[in-house]
Design an enzyme around this catalytic site. Structure first.
Site, PDB file in Angstrom:
ATOM      1  CE1 TYR A  86      -3.783  -0.450 -13.025  1.00  0.00           C
ATOM      2  CE2 TYR A  86      -3.201  -0.827 -15.327  1.00  0.00           C
ATOM      3  CZ  TYR A  86      -2.865  -0.395 -14.062  1.00  0.00           C
ATOM      4  OH  TYR A  86      -1.604   0.092 -13.824  1.00  0.00           O
TER       5      TYR A  86
ATOM      6  CG  ASP B 234      -2.230   7.357  -9.185  1.00  0.00           C
ATOM      7  OD1 ASP B 234      -0.998   7.487  -9.295  1.00  0.00           O
ATOM      8  OD2 ASP B 234      -3.035   7.624 -10.104  1.00  0.00           O
TER       9      ASP B 234
END
EC number: 5.4.99.12
Length: 249
Positions: free
Chosen positions: A111, A53
């Site tokens: 992540y 994003d």
């Protein structure tokens, strides 16, 4: 056509995300523009393994693309790296089979999410760590984060309106470490896939638990009830990094 797989990193601050979109700067579009120049103006389409994003960074994003000719991998990597914008780095390039697809080939992702709890905050880190200057019980968060490991329905941790029907995912690692100064926290999540804003929602919930505004058992309740309203707020994107993508042989 010859298919190439590339591993790239980028500073997500000035991008509206990885995926190409109208009237906004994206990682995909910048790489496609560079490849098109290298291909003498003929358009090249880039595919990404993960759609980060706006404001999210990558240390090890994987892409693939096709060229109408074969080129030495290191020469191609050097050309793409040096002609891409300064906030994109091309780490490696390799030839792959024609049927390889970076998104659909079986893989796992890791992540990391960085939180800065320093007072006052460090302005140099404002785009690269999420600031949380409130009291945190790290031990409570370390107990809670382990409850996220395993195979679960993560409906309660995804953003509303997602079009993905199957929200069952497997997290193989969920951990939290604190640096030697005590100022920076790093949350690490590895798994076979993550839902839209899932990691940021999990971090937002863990911070609430660490701040004693939610019980440790809130994780169990969210997983059981599958209710987004029971989870914490969505953490800001600036602390999130796509660290690594690993493909099965």
């Amino acid at each position: 056509m010859t298919r190439y797989k590339a591993t790239i990193s980028y500073d997500g601050y000035a991008f509206a995300g990885f995926q190409r979109q109208p009237h906004a700067r994206s990682v995909q579009e910048e790489i496609e523009k560079t490849l098109t120049r290298l291909n003498k103006g003929q358009a090249i389409t880039v595919h990404g393994a993960g759609r980060t994003d706006s404001g999210v960074h990558a240390l090890g994003q994987v892409i693939h693309f096709d060229l109408p000719y074969q080129m030495d991998e290191e020469k191609l990597r050097f050309a793409l790296d040096t002609q891409s914008p300064e906030d994109i780095d091309v780490i490696s390039i390799e030839l792959v089979a024609d049927d390889f697809h970076c998104r659909y080939a079986k893989h796992s992702k890791t992540y990391e999410f960085t939180v800065d709890r320093g007072r006052p905050k460090n302005p140099m880190r404002r785009h690269y760590a999420t600031h949380f200057p409130y009291p945190l019980d790290v031990e409570r968060m370390q107990i809670a984060i382990k409850k996220l490991e395993g195979t679960h329905d993560f409906t309660g941790f995804t953003a509303s309106g997602t079009s993905v029907e199957d929200k069952v995912r497997t997290i193989t690692e969920a951990s939290l470490i604190v640096d030697e100064t005590g100022q920076f926290l790093t949350f690490t999540f590895s798994g076979n896939g993550f839902l839209y804003k899932q990691i940021r929602n999990m971090v937002g919930t863990l911070l609430k638990i660490g701040n004693n505004r939610m019980p440790v058992e809130q994780i169990d309740l969210i997983l059981e009830k599958k209710d987004r309203q029971l989870a914490g707020p969505t953490a800001a994107p600036n602390g999130l990094y796509l660290k690594e993508i690993r493909y099965e042989e």
